[in-house]
Enzyme design. Sequence first.
Site, mmCIF file in Angstrom:
data_model
loop_
_atom_site.group_PDB
_atom_site.id
_atom_site.type_symbol
_atom_site.label_atom_id
_atom_site.label_comp_id
_atom_site.label_asym_id
_atom_site.label_seq_id
_atom_site.Cartn_x
_atom_site.Cartn_y
_atom_site.Cartn_z
ATOM 1 N N ARG A 65 71.891 -18.581 -25.642
ATOM 2 C CA ARG A 65 70.669 -17.757 -25.774
ATOM 3 C C ARG A 65 70.052 -17.697 -27.168
ATOM 4 O O ARG A 65 69.132 -16.906 -27.384
ATOM 5 C CB ARG A 65 70.935 -16.325 -25.289
ATOM 6 C CG ARG A 65 71.493 -16.214 -23.878
ATOM 7 C CD ARG A 65 70.618 -16.888 -22.856
ATOM 8 N NE ARG A 65 70.974 -16.492 -21.486
ATOM 9 C CZ ARG A 65 70.631 -17.190 -20.414
ATOM 10 N NH1 ARG A 65 69.937 -18.311 -20.533
ATOM 11 N NH2 ARG A 65 70.972 -16.762 -19.204
ATOM 12 N N ASN A 95 67.804 -24.429 -22.788
ATOM 13 C CA ASN A 95 66.708 -23.583 -22.287
ATOM 14 C C ASN A 95 66.590 -22.295 -23.092
ATOM 15 O O ASN A 95 66.677 -21.192 -22.574
ATOM 16 C CB ASN A 95 66.858 -23.294 -20.784
ATOM 17 C CG ASN A 95 68.143 -22.580 -20.434
ATOM 18 O OD1 ASN A 95 69.104 -22.619 -21.195
ATOM 19 N ND2 ASN A 95 68.167 -21.916 -19.294
ATOM 20 N N ASP A 306 78.944 -22.423 -16.779
ATOM 21 C CA ASP A 306 77.561 -21.970 -16.585
ATOM 22 C C ASP A 306 77.405 -20.506 -17.010
ATOM 23 O O ASP A 306 76.715 -19.720 -16.360
ATOM 24 C CB ASP A 306 77.092 -22.164 -15.134
ATOM 25 C CG ASP A 306 75.569 -22.051 -15.001
ATOM 26 O OD1 ASP A 306 74.884 -21.877 -16.041
ATOM 27 O OD2 ASP A 306 75.067 -22.123 -13.862
ATOM 28 N N PHE A 324 68.655 -15.137 -11.874
ATOM 29 C CA PHE A 324 69.855 -15.852 -11.397
ATOM 30 C C PHE A 324 70.733 -16.201 -12.598
ATOM 31 O O PHE A 324 70.234 -16.740 -13.585
ATOM 32 C CB PHE A 324 69.450 -17.166 -10.716
ATOM 33 C CG PHE A 324 68.675 -17.013 -9.432
ATOM 34 C CD1 PHE A 324 69.341 -16.926 -8.215
ATOM 35 C CD2 PHE A 324 67.280 -16.973 -9.438
ATOM 36 C CE1 PHE A 324 68.634 -16.822 -7.023
ATOM 37 C CE2 PHE A 324 66.566 -16.856 -8.247
ATOM 38 C CZ PHE A 324 67.241 -16.782 -7.043
ATOM 39 N N GLY A 325 72.038 -15.934 -12.504
ATOM 40 C CA GLY A 325 72.940 -16.389 -13.568
ATOM 41 C C GLY A 325 74.020 -15.374 -13.865
ATOM 42 O O GLY A 325 73.783 -14.161 -13.810
HETATM 43 ZN ZN LIG Z 1 71.422 -24.695 -13.578
#
Ligand SMILES: [Zn+2]
Length: 430
Positions: A65, A95, A306, A324-325
């Site tokens: 992050r 990301n 993940d 999501f996550g």
């Molecule tokens: Zn993914």
Amino acid sequence: MVKVLLKGGRVVDPGNDIDRPADVLIEDGKIARIGSDIEAGNAEIINVAGKVVAPGLIDIHCHLRDPGFPEREDFKSGTRAAARGGFTTLIAMPNTNPVCDHPVVAEYVLARSKREGVVNVLPYGAITRGQKGEELAPFTELVEAGCVAFSDDGQPVTNSGLMRQALIIAGAINKVLAVHCEDRTITGDGVINDGEVARRLGIKGIPYTSEAVMVARDILLAEETGGRVHICHVGCARSVELIREGKKRGINVTGEVIPHYLNTTEDDVQTLEGRFKIKPPFGSKRDQEALKEGLVDGTIDVIATDHAPYTIAEKERNFREAPFGLIGLETALGVVLTEMVHSGLLTLAEALAKMTCNPAKLLGLNKGTLGVGRDADVIVIDPDLEWQVDANQGASKSRNCPQHGRWLKGKAVMTMLGGRVVMQDGKLLV
Ligand SMILES: [Zn+2]
């Protein structure tokens, strides 16, 4: 010369085919010797009798992050969570904000994580600029800046022609594309697996084809181009079959499983808590069995976390709106040992291979074994320690963990980075 002797443990180093009682001598931050009854001399002795000594774990899929979202995680908190979980090298997904699609961002990740982090961090470069799926990122420049592979994780590369081009260009420099397989036109506004639970609760489901269609496409593109594709977070039985078939045909495809999927199914999602919302969604019992079979027969090469931190406020929105996550750095090893090793499905060495030498080999990292002369990134595992997960006690800034409250068997009790102890019995020493 600084010397440390890990004495009396069981050394499990799958990359070198070692699984036997032995001592490990570390000199000046490197592995100096592995053998029986090594003389301590002037070395500091750490007694590891009854414990397992293994290479530090490598996580090729995590979201730290930084830059952009310090309220969720940063290099300090993320790498401390990693050290508590037995990870010594993390490959950070791009990301962020800005996206890691430019050498400057890669250099920032390397420099800042070195300053603030307690374990190694290496960056992924994006596949496309801004992860927008329109134009390829500058692969060669990103590699020169330190990126070890490419991914648009969080986003699929929808444009097949662009994905094909990416495989050709990355293939020419022998780099892997780690792909988030999802067809958003099939996902629609689905939030959990399109199965029995979704029907019962009247919630919009995500059909498994959302993932499997893209897995099939990317395997086909890898076959035609000769490029290397790594399927991130495999979630359904059909994808496992596709990867298995691809490997049989000699295609450069590998796959990864996230530990949460090994002990969580759509049944757990019924409470509609944000800490069970993930993509791909937790599937059926049958999907879970297929993932385990894939790990056992070698179809699935890598276990990655993940780790995807979100704030409590973000996750406490109503279930449909929550992101999501889920986080997983601190629980991954415990889940793998409980579900795969104590259950008898994999030997300890086979399980650790998927978290050490296999990911290192996949991305060409000079890590993941206890070879003489290698960096002494070493962990000590108590394989029989039973512990209850309390996400509120974690080192991560976020709490979105599906393991919260569960009992797991097996844990890293010491983490060493370059021969220096950074975590012992859950406490960070730096
Ligand atoms: Zn993914």
